[in-house]
Write a protein that holds these residues in place. Sequence first.
Motif, PDB file in Angstrom:
ATOM      1  N   SER A  61       5.663   9.647  -9.143  1.00  0.00           N
ATOM      2  CA  SER A  61       6.121   9.255  -7.800  1.00  0.00           C
ATOM      3  C   SER A  61       5.077   8.391  -7.082  1.00  0.00           C
ATOM      4  O   SER A  61       5.436   7.438  -6.380  1.00  0.00           O
ATOM      5  N   LEU A  62       3.784   8.695  -7.260  1.00  0.00           N
ATOM      6  CA  LEU A  62       2.758   7.861  -6.616  1.00  0.00           C
ATOM      7  C   LEU A  62       2.708   6.482  -7.268  1.00  0.00           C
ATOM      8  O   LEU A  62       2.589   5.463  -6.578  1.00  0.00           O
ATOM      9  N   TRP A  63       2.814   6.443  -8.600  1.00  0.00           N
ATOM     10  CA  TRP A  63       2.838   5.147  -9.286  1.00  0.00           C
ATOM     11  C   TRP A  63       4.005   4.303  -8.779  1.00  0.00           C
ATOM     12  O   TRP A  63       3.865   3.108  -8.491  1.00  0.00           O
ATOM     13  N   ALA A  64       5.175   4.951  -8.634  1.00  0.00           N
ATOM     14  CA  ALA A  64       6.373   4.231  -8.178  1.00  0.00           C
ATOM     15  C   ALA A  64       6.219   3.775  -6.728  1.00  0.00           C
ATOM     16  O   ALA A  64       6.611   2.655  -6.368  1.00  0.00           O
ATOM     17  N   ALA A  65       5.628   4.639  -5.903  1.00  0.00           N
ATOM     18  CA  ALA A  65       5.443   4.272  -4.497  1.00  0.00           C
ATOM     19  C   ALA A  65       4.555   3.039  -4.361  1.00  0.00           C
ATOM     20  O   ALA A  65       4.852   2.119  -3.584  1.00  0.00           O
ATOM     21  N   VAL A  66       3.464   3.002  -5.129  1.00  0.00           N
ATOM     22  CA  VAL A  66       2.561   1.841  -5.089  1.00  0.00           C
ATOM     23  C   VAL A  66       3.270   0.600  -5.617  1.00  0.00           C
ATOM     24  O   VAL A  66       3.160  -0.498  -5.040  1.00  0.00           O
ATOM     25  N   THR A  67       4.019   0.751  -6.716  1.00  0.00           N
ATOM     26  CA  THR A  67       4.723  -0.383  -7.314  1.00  0.00           C
ATOM     27  C   THR A  67       5.746  -0.974  -6.347  1.00  0.00           C
ATOM     28  O   THR A  67       5.930  -2.199  -6.296  1.00  0.00           O
ATOM     29  N   LEU A  68       6.388  -0.118  -5.565  1.00  0.00           N
ATOM     30  CA  LEU A  68       7.413  -0.583  -4.616  1.00  0.00           C
ATOM     31  C   LEU A  68       6.818  -0.966  -3.266  1.00  0.00           C
ATOM     32  O   LEU A  68       7.535  -1.383  -2.356  1.00  0.00           O
TER      33      LEU A  68
END
Length: 366
Positions: free
Chosen positions: A298-305
């Motif tokens: 979820s943190l990886w996705a949040a940064v990516t988005l």
Amino acid sequence: MGSKAGAGSGVGVGVGAGVGVGVGIGVGVGVGAGVGVGAGAGAGAGAGAGAGAGAGAGAGAGAGAGAGAGAGAGAGAGAGAGAGAGAGAGAGAGAGAGAGAGAGAARNPVALMGMIKTCEGLASLQELANRYSPHFNYLHVSAMMNRVAKAYRGYNADEAQYLMLQLSAVALKCVDDMGAREIASTLWAVGKVGGVMDAYFMSRWLVAAQEKLPQFNAQDLANSLWTAATLGIKDDLFISSWLLAAQEKLPEFTEQALANSLWAAATLGIRDEAFISSWLLAAQLKLPEFKAQALANSLWAAVTLGIRDEDFISQWFLTAQMQLPEFNAQDLANTLWAAATMGIRNEPFISQWFLTAQVKLPGFNA
């Protein structure tokens, strides 16, 4: 004296032969006729019994000592015939039962489903598909594809993907009969096994899924977007329909479903503000339930988005710090990359991160 001896021996032989023949014929013919397949075995047994009786009768014509031998021979012949008939009938029954069970399963959808649900391992599933796939209905093929996905392991990827391709051809014939549950579970199975799926199958399945999306439950919605991301399929119409259906059901998503859906959105490059806002509200309520991998993803996705919601980020670090010992090497690496990308310098978290990383350093790639 001679005539008395002759009469005695005659009676002895007659009784012995009578019992032997009666039992032999009764068992052989009765069982054989009942089974149907064993009729030949029964007839053979009868002939054997008759021969034994003749031998016994002939022996009775001799002296007393000979009559005893004749009686024994007759009894032996009778017993042998009975045993032979029984064995033949048993073999016939076994063969008939085996053939009947196989044919019955093909004609009985409930029996066929029972075979699918109890089938274990890819080799057995492949054999089942080879034998019965012409008789599969939409429930059978959906269940089969799920069994393949659950039997899938990295080392048997080729076998699993081959069988999935075979089943997808069958599934295309009955996709219009499938409900939302079957469409969603089949999509999940395809994503789990991975590999290169037939392009027509995937396009047809996404159309079918798009039509049924309003009927998908929260888990089905999360799984369907995860499958699209896993297979690298970005279909704009499907994604638009998915966002509309998912937004109102996000509060029903589990913590894993929330993490998977944001990871899928980031992987596919979906930057929908309304969805992200609804996701953040749902995720903050369930962050304490997130497991290590769900937190990392979820943190990886949040940064990516490009998500920079301070409330979410601060709560994320607080939750993750307690679970860092559960992170694997990849999760640790992704987390530190995410923190660095966002310019976050959370000292308690970073200190705990280094302590954990030292223990798991051998798992890091060079």
